[in-house]
Design a protein around this motif. Structure first.
Motif, PDB file in Angstrom:
ATOM      1  N   SER A 139     -93.929  59.578 -60.264  1.00  0.00           N
ATOM      2  CA  SER A 139     -94.797  61.078 -59.767  1.00  0.00           C
ATOM      3  C   SER A 139     -96.128  60.297 -59.918  1.00  0.00           C
ATOM      4  CB  SER A 139     -94.953  62.021 -61.002  1.00  0.00           C
ATOM      5  OG  SER A 139     -95.907  62.588 -60.865  1.00  0.00           O
ATOM      6  N   GLU A 140     -96.878  59.278 -60.668  1.00  0.00           N
ATOM      7  CA  GLU A 140     -97.882  58.523 -60.123  1.00  0.00           C
ATOM      8  C   GLU A 140     -97.745  57.986 -59.026  1.00  0.00           C
ATOM      9  OE1 GLU A 140     -98.210  56.168 -63.609  1.00  0.00           O
ATOM     10  OE2 GLU A 140    -100.133  57.330 -64.055  1.00  0.00           O
ATOM     11  N   LEU A 141     -96.519  56.809 -58.404  1.00  0.00           N
ATOM     12  CA  LEU A 141     -96.569  56.068 -57.224  1.00  0.00           C
ATOM     13  C   LEU A 141     -96.561  57.309 -56.112  1.00  0.00           C
ATOM     14  CD1 LEU A 141     -94.588  53.127 -58.369  1.00  0.00           C
ATOM     15  CD2 LEU A 141     -96.203  52.866 -57.587  1.00  0.00           C
ATOM     16  N   ILE A 142     -96.183  58.439 -56.180  1.00  0.00           N
ATOM     17  CA  ILE A 142     -96.241  59.412 -54.977  1.00  0.00           C
ATOM     18  C   ILE A 142     -97.959  59.747 -54.731  1.00  0.00           C
ATOM     19  CG2 ILE A 142     -95.540  61.902 -54.866  1.00  0.00           C
ATOM     20  CD1 ILE A 142     -92.867  61.388 -56.064  1.00  0.00           C
ATOM     21  N   GLN A 143     -98.313  59.859 -56.427  1.00  0.00           N
ATOM     22  CA  GLN A 143     -99.602  60.876 -55.979  1.00  0.00           C
ATOM     23  C   GLN A 143    -100.048  59.255 -55.045  1.00  0.00           C
ATOM     24  OE1 GLN A 143    -100.774  64.137 -55.766  1.00  0.00           O
ATOM     25  NE2 GLN A 143     -98.507  64.462 -57.147  1.00  0.00           N
ATOM     26  N   ALA A 144    -100.412  57.732 -55.207  1.00  0.00           N
ATOM     27  CA  ALA A 144    -101.358  57.516 -54.735  1.00  0.00           C
ATOM     28  C   ALA A 144    -100.421  56.627 -53.934  1.00  0.00           C
ATOM     29  CB  ALA A 144    -100.856  55.543 -56.010  1.00  0.00           C
ATOM     30  N   GLY A 145     -99.640  57.697 -53.127  1.00  0.00           N
ATOM     31  CA  GLY A 145     -99.519  57.334 -52.111  1.00  0.00           C
ATOM     32  C   GLY A 145     -98.429  56.077 -51.032  1.00  0.00           C
ATOM     33  N   ASP A 146     -97.629  55.613 -52.493  1.00  0.00           N
ATOM     34  CA  ASP A 146     -96.342  54.847 -52.132  1.00  0.00           C
ATOM     35  C   ASP A 146     -95.478  54.569 -51.346  1.00  0.00           C
ATOM     36  OD1 ASP A 146     -95.474  52.105 -52.961  1.00  0.00           O
ATOM     37  OD2 ASP A 146     -93.827  53.340 -53.577  1.00  0.00           O
ATOM     38  N   PRO A 147     -95.489  53.781 -49.936  1.00  0.00           N
ATOM     39  CA  PRO A 147     -94.452  54.204 -49.836  1.00  0.00           C
ATOM     40  C   PRO A 147     -93.037  54.497 -49.847  1.00  0.00           C
ATOM     41  CG  PRO A 147     -96.169  52.096 -48.671  1.00  0.00           C
ATOM     42  CD  PRO A 147     -95.732  52.555 -50.024  1.00  0.00           C
ATOM     43  N   GLY A 148     -92.763  53.004 -51.352  1.00  0.00           N
ATOM     44  CA  GLY A 148     -91.410  53.474 -51.108  1.00  0.00           C
ATOM     45  C   GLY A 148     -91.222  54.724 -52.386  1.00  0.00           C
ATOM     46  N   ALA A 149     -92.099  55.248 -53.089  1.00  0.00           N
ATOM     47  CA  ALA A 149     -92.124  56.427 -53.955  1.00  0.00           C
ATOM     48  C   ALA A 149     -91.766  57.808 -52.818  1.00  0.00           C
ATOM     49  CB  ALA A 149     -93.074  56.458 -54.718  1.00  0.00           C
ATOM     50  N   LEU A 150     -92.540  57.137 -51.548  1.00  0.00           N
ATOM     51  CA  LEU A 150     -93.174  58.939 -50.847  1.00  0.00           C
ATOM     52  C   LEU A 150     -91.290  58.951 -50.065  1.00  0.00           C
ATOM     53  CD1 LEU A 150     -96.644  58.239 -49.572  1.00  0.00           C
ATOM     54  CD2 LEU A 150     -95.434  60.414 -50.887  1.00  0.00           C
ATOM     55  N   ALA A 151     -91.010  57.939 -49.705  1.00  0.00           N
ATOM     56  CA  ALA A 151     -90.271  57.774 -48.749  1.00  0.00           C
ATOM     57  C   ALA A 151     -88.743  58.658 -49.795  1.00  0.00           C
ATOM     58  CB  ALA A 151     -88.739  56.383 -48.851  1.00  0.00           C
ATOM     59  N   ALA A 152     -89.034  58.313 -51.277  1.00  0.00           N
ATOM     60  CA  ALA A 152     -87.522  58.987 -51.838  1.00  0.00           C
ATOM     61  C   ALA A 152     -87.710  59.960 -52.414  1.00  0.00           C
ATOM     62  CB  ALA A 152     -87.494  57.920 -53.296  1.00  0.00           C
ATOM     63  N   LEU A 153     -89.361  60.687 -52.555  1.00  0.00           N
ATOM     64  CA  LEU A 153     -89.371  62.216 -52.174  1.00  0.00           C
ATOM     65  C   LEU A 153     -88.539  63.081 -50.610  1.00  0.00           C
ATOM     66  CD1 LEU A 153     -90.661  64.330 -54.224  1.00  0.00           C
ATOM     67  CD2 LEU A 153     -92.823  63.621 -52.365  1.00  0.00           C
ATOM     68  N   ARG A 154     -88.688  62.188 -50.022  1.00  0.00           N
ATOM     69  CA  ARG A 154     -88.372  62.560 -49.066  1.00  0.00           C
ATOM     70  C   ARG A 154     -87.381  62.647 -48.378  1.00  0.00           C
ATOM     71  NH1 ARG A 154     -92.734  59.300 -45.957  1.00  0.00           N
ATOM     72  NH2 ARG A 154     -91.142  57.665 -46.296  1.00  0.00           N
ATOM     73  N   GLU A 155     -86.139  61.598 -48.964  1.00  0.00           N
ATOM     74  CA  GLU A 155     -84.769  62.166 -49.495  1.00  0.00           C
ATOM     75  C   GLU A 155     -84.372  63.231 -50.320  1.00  0.00           C
ATOM     76  OE1 GLU A 155     -80.848  60.910 -49.172  1.00  0.00           O
ATOM     77  OE2 GLU A 155     -82.433  60.097 -47.288  1.00  0.00           O
ATOM     78  N   LEU A 156     -85.267  63.307 -51.047  1.00  0.00           N
ATOM     79  CA  LEU A 156     -84.983  64.152 -52.175  1.00  0.00           C
ATOM     80  C   LEU A 156     -84.900  65.931 -51.423  1.00  0.00           C
ATOM     81  CD1 LEU A 156     -85.081  65.277 -55.264  1.00  0.00           C
ATOM     82  CD2 LEU A 156     -86.990  66.089 -54.530  1.00  0.00           C
TER      83      LEU A 156
END
Length: 315
Positions: A217-234
């Motif tokens: 969650s912290e990495l998503i909020q920070a705009g990390d490309p990997g975390a956002l890619a995982a969220l997009r898959e979800l």
């Protein structure tokens, strides 16, 4: 007239005295002893007694995870608590001077959103709760949809991948295995293993020993490309499942709740895109909206209380 809502979770029991506008007047929270059914009953009775003290109470609603019968009386089965054909309403009504209903926890949360939250301006709504698993609730023509046996809207166990990943329900390929918080962590770990955009996920895993929802969650909020890619898959899988649900239910609104929903539009954007990509007859009928749930942690107790109040008014 006030009502009491109790929400029994795997680790805690929340309780609230709720007025007829959905506002919490009193609140209580106690730990759950998931394997001790008698302790849970005693705790719920004590909470009801204390919450009701000094107030006129119409009824009590108890929300629990699991399969509830159509009479809103018996818990057939609960995944995280040792309920097996538990006549919970009968037991409680022997000990408290109020009428009691038992409701599925996702139904209670969905009803709260329909009455007082994101769905309050529509008549037909579908809610998906994205937590450790995937829960669901359906409101059709202003009424909670429970099905013929009371166990409808187990949306997390709709199959999206034939012969896919095994699910705790005994089937394979359920949306719960692809669109839940656990699935998000699996995607994040796969990206961490692969390197590239997953480098920050890998670093977080090394630092804390294991990736948890907090780190992702912290990495998503920070705009990390990997975390956002995982969220997009979800979001892709949730959107695909929502398109199938829309073909059957035709809701005006999808409400997305649960811990993962804190990502807001970062989650809703890929859900919307996948939904449109998979929607049958796209462009030839109105499309539902997608919104984040508003009531968050209070939804279970507020919804259970309101359903109990309505039940009391009908008898």
């Amino acid at each position: 007239m006030h009502a009491i809502g109790i929400d029994i979770g795997g680790t805690k029991i929340a309780g609230a005295l709720v007025d007829d506008l959905g506002q919490i007047v009193r609140f209580d929270r106690r730990p759950t002893h998931a394997v001790d059914i008698q302790n849970i009953e005693d705790t719920v009775v004590a909470m009801i007694t204390e919450l009701a003290d000094g107030y006129d109470v119409a009824a009590v609603g108890v929300a629990a995870a699991g399969f509830i019968d159509a009479a809103q009386s018996t818990v057939y089965y609960a995944p995280n608590i040792s309920y097996r054909n538990e006549p919970f309403r009968e037991k409680l009504e022997r000990r408290v001077p109020f009428r009691v209903i038992i409701e599925n926890d996702a139904n209670a949360a969905g009803w709260a959103e329909f009455r007082y939250g994101a769905g309050r301006l529509v008549s037909d709504m579908c809610m998906l709760t994205i937590g450790t698993g995937v829960g669901g609730a359906i409101v059709s023509s202003d009424r909670m949809f429970r099905g013929g046996f009371g166990a409808a809207a187990e949306l997390g166990h709709m199959r999206v991948v034939p012969d896919g990943l095994p699910c705790g329900c005994g089937a394979r390929g359920c949306i719960e295995q692809y669109g839940s918080g656990r699935a998000l962590l699996r995607y994040a770990n796969e990206l961490a293993d692969a390197g590239g955009v997953g480098i920050a996920l890998a670093a977080a895993r090394t630092r804390v020993g294991v990736l948890t929802g907090h780190e992702v969650s912290e990495l998503i909020q920070a705009g990390d490309p990997g975390a956002l890619a995982a969220l997009r898959e979800l979001g892709h899988w949730i959107g695909q499942a929502s398109a199938s649900l829309a073909a059957v239910l035709d809701p005006q609104l999808f409400v997305i709740g649960g811990g993962v929903a804190q990502a807001g539009d970062l989650l809703l954007d890929p859900i919307r895109q996948s939904f449109l990509d998979n929607l049958p007859a796209r462009g030839y009928h109105p499309e539902p909206e997608f919104r984040i749930a508003e009531l968050v942690n209070d939804a279970g107790v507020v919804g259970a209380a309101d359903l109990a109040r309505l039940y009391a008014a009908q008898i």
